[in-house]
Design a protein around this motif. Sequence first.
Motif, PDB file in Angstrom:
ATOM      1  N   LEU A  73       0.677   3.246   7.369  1.00 47.56           N
ATOM      2  CA  LEU A  73       1.314   3.189   8.927  1.00 47.56           C
ATOM      3  C   LEU A  73       2.654   2.541   9.236  1.00 47.56           C
ATOM      4  N   THR A  74       3.155   3.509   9.265  1.00 50.15           N
ATOM      5  CA  THR A  74       4.789   2.629   9.095  1.00 50.15           C
ATOM      6  C   THR A  74       5.763   3.156  10.110  1.00 50.15           C
ATOM      7  N   ALA A  75       6.510   2.099  10.258  1.00 56.47           N
ATOM      8  CA  ALA A  75       7.607   2.555  11.425  1.00 56.47           C
ATOM      9  C   ALA A  75       9.044   2.683  10.540  1.00 56.47           C
ATOM     10  N   ASP A  76       8.905   2.646   9.592  1.00 54.22           N
ATOM     11  CA  ASP A  76       9.947   2.345   8.604  1.00 54.22           C
ATOM     12  C   ASP A  76       9.688   2.911   7.146  1.00 54.22           C
ATOM     13  N   LEU A  77      10.343   4.012   6.765  1.00 55.26           N
ATOM     14  CA  LEU A  77       9.941   4.385   5.489  1.00 55.26           C
ATOM     15  C   LEU A  77      10.610   4.372   4.599  1.00 55.26           C
ATOM     16  N   ALA A  78      11.191   2.195   4.300  1.00 50.43           N
ATOM     17  CA  ALA A  78      12.165   2.639   3.491  1.00 50.43           C
ATOM     18  C   ALA A  78      11.155   1.937   2.505  1.00 50.43           C
ATOM     19  N   ARG A  79      10.033   0.998   2.316  1.00 48.25           N
ATOM     20  CA  ARG A  79       9.406   0.074   1.472  1.00 48.25           C
ATOM     21  C   ARG A  79       7.374   1.140   1.761  1.00 48.25           C
ATOM     22  N   VAL A  80       7.104   2.548   1.542  1.00 46.52           N
ATOM     23  CA  VAL A  80       6.578   2.081   1.496  1.00 46.52           C
ATOM     24  C   VAL A  80       5.742   3.072  -0.352  1.00 46.52           C
ATOM     25  N   PRO A  81       4.344   2.906   0.113  1.00 46.78           N
ATOM     26  CA  PRO A  81       3.290   2.587  -1.977  1.00 46.78           C
ATOM     27  C   PRO A  81       3.287   3.741  -1.999  1.00 46.78           C
ATOM     28  N   HIS A  82       3.323   5.364  -1.158  1.00 49.64           N
ATOM     29  CA  HIS A  82       2.808   6.007  -1.379  1.00 49.64           C
ATOM     30  C   HIS A  82       3.708   7.250  -0.882  1.00 49.64           C
ATOM     31  N   HIS A  83       3.906   9.021  -2.027  1.00 46.96           N
ATOM     32  CA  HIS A  83       5.206   9.250  -1.829  1.00 46.96           C
ATOM     33  C   HIS A  83       4.728  11.190  -1.182  1.00 46.96           C
ATOM     34  N   GLN A  84       3.209  11.506  -1.732  1.00 48.36           N
ATOM     35  CA  GLN A  84       2.402  12.059  -1.871  1.00 48.36           C
ATOM     36  C   GLN A  84       2.600  13.124  -0.182  1.00 48.36           C
ATOM     37  N   ILE A  85       2.347  12.991   0.786  1.00 45.52           N
ATOM     38  CA  ILE A  85       1.731  13.175   2.548  1.00 45.52           C
ATOM     39  C   ILE A  85       3.007  12.187   3.134  1.00 45.52           C
ATOM     40  N   LEU A  86       3.031  12.690   3.910  1.00 47.32           N
ATOM     41  CA  LEU A  86       4.017  11.973   5.032  1.00 47.32           C
ATOM     42  C   LEU A  86       3.751  12.201   5.774  1.00 47.32           C
ATOM     43  N   LEU A  87       3.597  12.412   7.161  1.00 50.81           N
ATOM     44  CA  LEU A  87       3.009  12.870   8.381  1.00 50.81           C
ATOM     45  C   LEU A  87       3.507  12.028   9.787  1.00 50.81           C
ATOM     46  N   ASN A  88       4.354  12.776  10.567  1.00 43.62           N
ATOM     47  CA  ASN A  88       5.606  12.273  11.605  1.00 43.62           C
ATOM     48  C   ASN A  88       4.726  12.106  12.639  1.00 43.62           C
TER      49      ASN A  88
END
Length: 142
Positions: A73-88
């Motif tokens: 869960l995040t409020a900022d996509l700058a540093r996320v470990p996964h890049h498969q699926i994004l749920l907006n």
Amino acid sequence: MTRIDFHTNVGDPLLYACRLARKAYQAGQPLVVLADPGRLRAFDERLWTFSPLDFLPHCMADSALAERTPIVLTADLARVPHHQILLNLAPAVPAQFARFERLLEIVGTTEDELGAGRERYRFYRDRGYALNNHKQGENQGA
């Protein structure tokens, strides 16, 4: 190019998001959930309570466990470990959505949600993304 799926006419977007998270987790697909901090807290709570038979491992993106946790869960996509699926779960187009293989958009039934959803839909369409539409009501399962 990022695959974009719109789930529209959703009566309870957070519950529906929990179901999509469960589906991604059961398929072994890491998921990043984007929202403002207040909505993330509400979603976090729903993940713990939406189903008495399911445990969906999740954490915040700034956690030391984020690399090994399938739902982040995040409020900022700058540093996320996964890049498969994004749920907006945010009302705006995520600035870095194109880094993800797939983007899930949920559009609720209130006027604000419908208006924001239409704007996001037009944004993606006008940039040439193929949009997959899943209208709820006829088929409530996620």
